[in-house]
Design an enzyme around this catalytic site. Structure first.
Site, PDB file in Angstrom:
ATOM      1  N   ASP A 132       0.829  -1.207   0.000  1.00 54.73           N
ATOM      2  CA  ASP A 132       0.000   0.000   0.000  1.00 54.73           C
ATOM      3  C   ASP A 132       0.863   1.256   0.000  1.00 54.73           C
ATOM      4  O   ASP A 132       2.089   1.183   0.081  1.00 54.73           O
ATOM      5  CB  ASP A 132      -0.967  -0.018   1.199  1.00 54.73           C
ATOM      6  CG  ASP A 132      -0.290  -0.371   2.519  1.00 54.73           C
ATOM      7  OD1 ASP A 132       0.945  -0.484   2.555  1.00 54.73           O
ATOM      8  OD2 ASP A 132      -1.001  -0.515   3.516  1.00 54.73           O
ATOM      9  N   ASP A 167      -7.279  -0.636  13.799  1.00 53.83           N
ATOM     10  CA  ASP A 167      -8.720  -0.772  13.570  1.00 53.83           C
ATOM     11  C   ASP A 167      -9.041  -2.089  12.854  1.00 53.83           C
ATOM     12  O   ASP A 167     -10.117  -2.264  12.307  1.00 53.83           O
ATOM     13  CB  ASP A 167      -9.262   0.434  12.773  1.00 53.83           C
ATOM     14  CG  ASP A 167      -8.554   0.619  11.441  1.00 53.83           C
ATOM     15  OD1 ASP A 167      -7.692  -0.221  11.082  1.00 53.83           O
ATOM     16  OD2 ASP A 167      -8.859   1.607  10.745  1.00 53.83           O
ATOM     17  N   HIS A 223      -7.400  -3.246  10.238  1.00 57.51           N
ATOM     18  CA  HIS A 223      -7.130  -3.236   8.798  1.00 57.51           C
ATOM     19  C   HIS A 223      -5.992  -4.181   8.422  1.00 57.51           C
ATOM     20  O   HIS A 223      -5.134  -4.494   9.239  1.00 57.51           O
ATOM     21  CB  HIS A 223      -6.880  -1.802   8.279  1.00 57.51           C
ATOM     22  CG  HIS A 223      -5.604  -1.148   8.696  1.00 57.51           C
ATOM     23  ND1 HIS A 223      -5.553   0.171   9.136  1.00 57.51           N
ATOM     24  CD2 HIS A 223      -4.321  -1.583   8.734  1.00 57.51           C
ATOM     25  CE1 HIS A 223      -4.291   0.483   9.404  1.00 57.51           C
ATOM     26  NE2 HIS A 223      -3.535  -0.556   9.172  1.00 57.51           N
ATOM     27  N   GLU A 261      -9.555  -0.559   5.201  1.00 56.95           N
ATOM     28  CA  GLU A 261     -10.157  -0.112   6.451  1.00 56.95           C
ATOM     29  C   GLU A 261     -11.491  -0.839   6.675  1.00 56.95           C
ATOM     30  O   GLU A 261     -12.043  -1.431   5.732  1.00 56.95           O
ATOM     31  CB  GLU A 261     -10.423   1.403   6.360  1.00 56.95           C
ATOM     32  CG  GLU A 261      -9.162   2.249   6.199  1.00 56.95           C
ATOM     33  CD  GLU A 261      -8.379   2.409   7.504  1.00 56.95           C
ATOM     34  OE1 GLU A 261      -8.387   1.500   8.350  1.00 56.95           O
ATOM     35  OE2 GLU A 261      -7.733   3.467   7.652  1.00 56.95           O
TER      36      GLU A 261
HETATM   37  C1  F6R Z   1       1.555  -1.437   5.951  1.00 50.97           C
HETATM   38  C2  F6R Z   1       0.317  -2.142   6.171  1.00 50.97           C
HETATM   39  C3  F6R Z   1      -0.446  -1.989   7.439  1.00 50.97           C
HETATM   40  C4  F6R Z   1       0.350  -2.425   8.668  1.00 50.97           C
HETATM   41  C5  F6R Z   1      -0.481  -2.273   9.927  1.00 50.97           C
HETATM   42  C6  F6R Z   1       0.322  -2.598  11.169  1.00 50.97           C
HETATM   43  O1  F6R Z   1       2.043  -1.705   4.641  1.00 50.97           O
HETATM   44  O2  F6R Z   1      -0.094  -2.826   5.308  1.00 50.97           O
HETATM   45  O3  F6R Z   1      -1.624  -2.742   7.355  1.00 50.97           O
HETATM   46  O4  F6R Z   1       0.768  -3.744   8.510  1.00 50.97           O
HETATM   47  O5  F6R Z   1      -0.985  -0.985  10.032  1.00 50.97           O
HETATM   48  O6  F6R Z   1       1.299  -1.626  11.327  1.00 50.97           O
HETATM   49  P1  F6R Z   1       2.439  -1.779  12.439  1.00 50.97           P
HETATM   50  O7  F6R Z   1       3.268  -2.945  12.008  1.00 50.97           O
HETATM   51  O8  F6R Z   1       3.218  -0.497  12.367  1.00 50.97           O
HETATM   52  O9  F6R Z   1       1.748  -2.004  13.737  1.00 50.97           O
END
Ligand code: F6R
Length: 249
Positions: A67, A135, A137, A142
């Site tokens: 992403d 959340d 995701h 989302e």
């Molecule tokens: C980033 C992504 C997000 C993260 C998620 C967890 O490319 O796809 O879904 O994996 O927000 O983020 P962290 O690892 O920083 O807790």
């Protein structure tokens, strides 16, 4: 679904790192999906250490990022493309032409999403690394994202905008309000998913991801429907799971 719970964070990172290095050594054209964020950073260090020790080469690897922020060029210091470059790609021998990412600065984002989806279809992802957002995701899908969705632009939810402060933004107003992401349907096309979570703050989310209803209200719950998933957790992130449901490492 295989759930592994590790006593120490470095053991978790080494397990995922070695699992993927082993795959890379044994396949002529491995396609790996990479996540940004803090959770996989230890795995990326493992890759760099093993590359430097000449135990693995990334020359044949094709990489797909999950992403990106909308409105940032790939070279913007806060873009996910820059994060992947700084944390991993610039330290290993991956070929620049094999690094693929959504470009959030394109004028026609619909076309950009179609380009990326077609590229993934032509290069099916062998192993996709995933983390879980606060959340629920996955990538930037989302709550409310369609479970069969393709690459698309999303309005970021407040939790995701706030979490971005961990990724180097100084002020909340600097964080883009939109992202562009592989869809849940895109992610589900990967042949294998490795979902990683660490820390107490992820414990309730992990519980819901594994035991909860599969629903677009909690996008990471979709992994329950993937035929080939390994969930790798530290003890804190696994603290709400029943012991009989996981393997201790
Ligand atoms: C980033 C992504 C997000 C993260 C998620 C967890 O490319 O796809 O879904 O994996 O927000 O983020 P962290 O690892 O920083 O807790």
């Amino acid at each position: 679904m295989k759930i592994l719970v590790f006593e120490k964070e470095e053991h978790l990172d080494a397990y995922v790192g070695e699992y993927i290095c082993h795959f890379i050594r044994n396949h002529s054209q491995p396609v790996i999906g990479f996540a940004t964020g803090s959770t996989p950073l230890g795995v990326y260090c493992y890759f760099i250490d093993n590359y430097q020790a000449q135990k693995v080469s990334f020359r044949q690897v094709k990489a797909f990022n999950l992403d990106e922020y909308v409105g940032l060029t790939p070279s913007h210091p806060r873009s996910f493309a820059s994060a992947m470059k700084n944390e991993l790609f610039s330290h290993i021998d991956i070929l620049p032409e094999n690094i693929n990412a959504l470009d959030g600065s394109k004028e026609d984002m619909i076309q950009e999403c179609q380009r990326y989806e077609s590229l993934i279809d032509a290069n099916p992802i062998d192993i996709q690394i995933l983390g879980i957002g606060m959340d629920g995701h996955i990538a930037y899908n989302e709550p409310g994202s369609p479970l069969d969705g393709a690459c698309h632009v999303v309005d970021l939810h407040q939790e995701s905008i706030e979490s971005s402060l961990d990724y180097g933004f100084d002020h909340i107003e600097d964080v883009p309000t939109q992202g562009v992401t592989q869809g849940i349907g895109t992610i589900m096309k990967a042949k294998q998913l490795i979902m990683m979570a660490k820390g107490e703050k992820k414990a309730d989310l992990v519980k819901r991801m594994i035991y909860g209803e599969v629903t677009s209200d909690f996008p990471s719950s979709i992994i329950q429907r993937h035929p080939n998933v390994i969930v790798c957790l530290d003890r804190s992130a696994a603290s709400q799971l029943k012991e009989e449901d996981y393997e201790k490492r």
